[in-house]
Enzyme design. Structure first.
Site, PDB file in Angstrom:
ATOM      1  N   GLU A  66     -16.670   4.178  33.251  1.00 30.11           N
ATOM      2  CA  GLU A  66     -15.919   3.045  32.743  1.00 30.11           C
ATOM      3  C   GLU A  66     -15.478   2.129  33.868  1.00 30.11           C
ATOM      4  OE1 GLU A  66     -13.141   5.280  30.663  1.00 30.11           O
ATOM      5  OE2 GLU A  66     -12.257   6.133  32.461  1.00 30.11           O
ATOM      6  N   CYS A 109     -11.128  -2.605  37.912  1.00 23.74           N
ATOM      7  CA  CYS A 109     -10.923  -1.209  38.293  1.00 23.74           C
ATOM      8  C   CYS A 109     -12.245  -0.486  38.119  1.00 23.74           C
ATOM      9  CB  CYS A 109      -9.836  -0.627  37.386  1.00 23.74           C
ATOM     10  SG  CYS A 109      -9.655   1.152  37.519  1.00 23.74           S
ATOM     11  N   CYS A 135     -15.046  13.945  38.165  1.00 29.78           N
ATOM     12  CA  CYS A 135     -14.328  14.103  39.429  1.00 29.78           C
ATOM     13  C   CYS A 135     -14.138  15.581  39.716  1.00 29.78           C
ATOM     14  CB  CYS A 135     -12.966  13.405  39.370  1.00 29.78           C
ATOM     15  SG  CYS A 135     -12.053  13.510  40.931  1.00 29.78           S
ATOM     16  N   CYS A 188      -7.125  16.969  38.799  1.00 35.71           N
ATOM     17  CA  CYS A 188      -5.675  16.852  38.623  1.00 35.71           C
ATOM     18  C   CYS A 188      -5.339  17.168  37.158  1.00 35.71           C
ATOM     19  CB  CYS A 188      -5.217  15.438  38.994  1.00 35.71           C
ATOM     20  SG  CYS A 188      -5.623  15.001  40.694  1.00 35.71           S
ATOM     21  N   CYS A 213      -5.230  14.280  34.408  1.00 36.22           N
ATOM     22  CA  CYS A 213      -6.285  13.265  34.401  1.00 36.22           C
ATOM     23  C   CYS A 213      -7.491  13.688  33.571  1.00 36.22           C
ATOM     24  CB  CYS A 213      -6.714  12.984  35.839  1.00 36.22           C
ATOM     25  SG  CYS A 213      -8.094  11.831  35.968  1.00 36.22           S
ATOM     26  N   CYS A 218      -6.947   6.320  32.828  1.00 37.49           N
ATOM     27  CA  CYS A 218      -8.155   6.712  33.519  1.00 37.49           C
ATOM     28  C   CYS A 218      -8.902   7.793  32.736  1.00 37.49           C
ATOM     29  CB  CYS A 218      -7.656   7.217  34.882  1.00 37.49           C
ATOM     30  SG  CYS A 218      -8.691   8.182  35.893  1.00 37.49           S
TER      31      CYS A 218
HETATM   32  N1  SAH Z   1      -9.390   9.808  42.424  1.00 33.37           N
HETATM   33  C1  SAH Z   1      -8.628   8.745  42.961  1.00 33.37           C
HETATM   34  C2  SAH Z   1      -8.877   7.430  42.262  1.00 33.37           C
HETATM   35  C3  SAH Z   1      -9.040   7.475  40.762  1.00 33.37           C
HETATM   36  S1  SAH Z   1      -7.594   7.988  39.850  1.00 33.37           S
HETATM   37  C4  SAH Z   1      -7.143   9.068  42.933  1.00 33.37           C
HETATM   38  O1  SAH Z   1      -6.757  10.062  42.340  1.00 33.37           O
HETATM   39  O2  SAH Z   1      -6.393   8.328  43.544  1.00 33.37           O
HETATM   40  C5  SAH Z   1      -6.629   6.515  39.949  1.00 33.37           C
HETATM   41  C6  SAH Z   1      -5.187   6.670  39.503  1.00 33.37           C
HETATM   42  O3  SAH Z   1      -5.105   6.940  38.094  1.00 33.37           O
HETATM   43  C7  SAH Z   1      -4.481   7.815  40.212  1.00 33.37           C
HETATM   44  O4  SAH Z   1      -3.340   7.391  40.882  1.00 33.37           O
HETATM   45  C8  SAH Z   1      -4.178   8.732  39.072  1.00 33.37           C
HETATM   46  O5  SAH Z   1      -3.068   9.440  39.329  1.00 33.37           O
HETATM   47  C9  SAH Z   1      -4.042   7.815  37.870  1.00 33.37           C
HETATM   48  N2  SAH Z   1      -4.134   8.560  36.603  1.00 33.37           N
HETATM   49  C10 SAH Z   1      -5.055   9.463  36.246  1.00 33.37           C
HETATM   50  N3  SAH Z   1      -4.792   9.978  35.025  1.00 33.37           N
HETATM   51  C11 SAH Z   1      -3.663   9.379  34.589  1.00 33.37           C
HETATM   52  C12 SAH Z   1      -2.878   9.500  33.387  1.00 33.37           C
HETATM   53  N4  SAH Z   1      -3.222  10.334  32.416  1.00 33.37           N
HETATM   54  N5  SAH Z   1      -1.787   8.733  33.282  1.00 33.37           N
HETATM   55  C13 SAH Z   1      -1.440   7.861  34.275  1.00 33.37           C
HETATM   56  N6  SAH Z   1      -2.136   7.720  35.411  1.00 33.37           N
HETATM   57  C14 SAH Z   1      -3.245   8.467  35.586  1.00 33.37           C
HETATM   58 FE1  SF4 Z   2      -9.955  12.869  40.284  1.00 28.01          FE
HETATM   59 FE2  SF4 Z   2      -8.388  12.017  38.304  1.00 28.01          FE
HETATM   60 FE3  SF4 Z   2      -7.318  13.439  40.302  1.00 28.01          FE
HETATM   61 FE4  SF4 Z   2      -8.168  10.920  40.757  1.00 28.01          FE
HETATM   62  S1  SF4 Z   2      -6.492  11.546  39.408  1.00 28.01           S
HETATM   63  S2  SF4 Z   2      -8.551  12.758  42.017  1.00 28.01           S
HETATM   64  S3  SF4 Z   2      -9.933  10.839  39.357  1.00 28.01           S
HETATM   65  S4  SF4 Z   2      -8.869  14.176  38.820  1.00 28.01           S
END
Ligand code: SAH
Ligand code: SF4
Length: 345
Positions: A89, A102, A109, A113, A116, A328
């Site tokens: 996306e 974005c 990934c 996390c 996410c 995301c």
């Molecule tokens: N992997 C990289 C870049 C992609 S994620 C990283 O983690 O920085 C980009 C941002 O989206 C991150 O700061 C992440 O914490 C946020 N993000 C992911 N899932 C989310 C969610 N469910 N609610 C709010 N922010 C989220």
């Molecule tokens: Fe990967 Fe999502 Fe964690 Fe970013 S926030 S490092 S995309 S798992």
């Protein structure tokens, strides 16, 4: 070969390698970044036999739009289908003076996390530089793109070479000519790559997805922290800020059940002050099958007050595209779920 994965210099090298004059390469390069040009045949003055040869040699568009969601606030989230069928996306976020896109850097990934959607099934593959550049071009036709943030799916520093190549291509003066400062690379924290970035692209903005400033909490929500704990990460951030004079950003997803105590706020403020960093607070966007709880406005306000009191500068990130699954990885997840449901019917 992906046309949009090449710098102008690389295109020239290719052209002279097959006996074409350098001016042809320049003509192709500037031509294909014009918004009205959709193919080699649209470039005026190209010999017909060369058009055929170019079409055989290069892939222009590595993806097509699979689904599109438009928010009332103007945000457009596109789910792109790559040529191997994988879905990624990219989101276009227009404001009065900016058009930010974005982008994703990988399919899925590896970091995983807990809050996410992108990391729930691991990483499938890296995106090529051409696939990254295309995400910008996809939204560029609507309105010229002014800023790029690597905050879609994937960990950009695990696809370092292609991410940097995409930045170089997009910065080409005779292409889109985007200044380095208009890029933000967001990372969950890969120490040695942060050091490399300070050398290779010191003008690009670095955003660190910190989410907790103590190992116990961070281990729980950002699994990467078990491999590179905060001491390692901070040592890289120290080196980075010695070399780079730009303010970095700390990103912090607000999880009501995990990282919002007064102590968490104090630790975050302390860390931000150490680097003179700005803090972006992002209230958790509920994602199916993640265990977390979205904070209430009162909880967010209390956290902001505590961080501010402790000397941290923070803003709460506006909820752009809230009506279209802004978080995301959410659109893709829903799409896949729909496909799966369809198969089960
Ligand atoms: N992997 C990289 C870049 C992609 S994620 C990283 O983690 O920085 C980009 C941002 O989206 C991150 O700061 C992440 O914490 C946020 N993000 C992911 N899932 C989310 C969610 N469910 N609610 C709010 N922010 C989220
Ligand atoms: Fe990967 Fe999502 Fe964690 Fe970013 S926030 S490092 S995309 S798992």
């Amino acid at each position: 070969m992906d046309f949009y994965g090449l710098t102008q210099e690389e295109l020239r090298t290719w052209a002279t390698g097959i006996g074409l004059p350098a001016f042809r390469a320049n003509q192709l390069f500037t031509g294909l970044y014009r918004p009205d040009v959709m193919g080699f045949a649209d470039i005026k003055g190209l010999p017909r036999d060369l058009i055929g040869r170019l079409a055989n040699e290069f892939r222009l568009f590595p993806a097509e739009e699979h689904t599109r969601q438009e928010s009332r606030d103007g945000t457009v989230k596109s789910l792109l289908r790559l040529q191997d069928g994988k879905l990624i996306e990219c989101v276009s976020i227009p404001t009065s003076d900016r058009h930010t896109v974005c982008v994703s850097s990988q399919v899925g990934c590896a970091v995983g996390c807990t809050f996410c959607a992108s990391g729930q099934n691991g990483v499938e593959r890296d995106l090529t530089a051409g696939e990254i550049v295309y995400q910008i071009l996809h939204h560029h036709r609507r309105r010229p793109v002014t800023n790029v943030v690597f905050m879609g799916s994937g960990e950009p520093l695990f696809n370092y070479a292609n991410v940097l190549q995409a930045v170089r291509v997009l910065a080409e003066p005779e292409g889109l000519g985007m200044g380095r400062r208009r890029f933000t690379i967001s990372t969950s924290g890969v120490p040695n790559r942060i050091r490399s970035l300070a050398q290779d692209e010191p003008q690009v903005t670095l955003a660190l997805s910190i989410h907790a400033a103590d190992d116990e909490t961070r281990n729980r929500i950002v699994p990467l922290n078990r491999r590179w704990p905060l001491d390692d990460l901070m040592s890289a951030m120290d080196d980075y800020s010695t070399l780079v004079n730009r303010r970095m950003t700390l990103e912090y997803v607000l999880l009501a059940d995990a990282n919002m105590s007064p102590e968490h706020a104090d630790r975050l403020a302390l860390l931000a002050r150490r680097y003179g960093a700005h803090i972006n607070l992002i209230p958790f966007n509920p994602v199916t099958e993640t265990p977390h709880i979205r904070p209430t406005t009162t909880q967010v306000d209390a956290f902001v007050a505590r961080v501010t009191e402790a000397g941290g500068h923070c803003t709460v990130r506006g909820q752009r595209g809230a009506d279209i699954d802004a978080a995301c990885g959410q659109l893709k997840k829903k799409q896949i779920q729909a496909t799966v449901d369809h198969h089960h019917e």
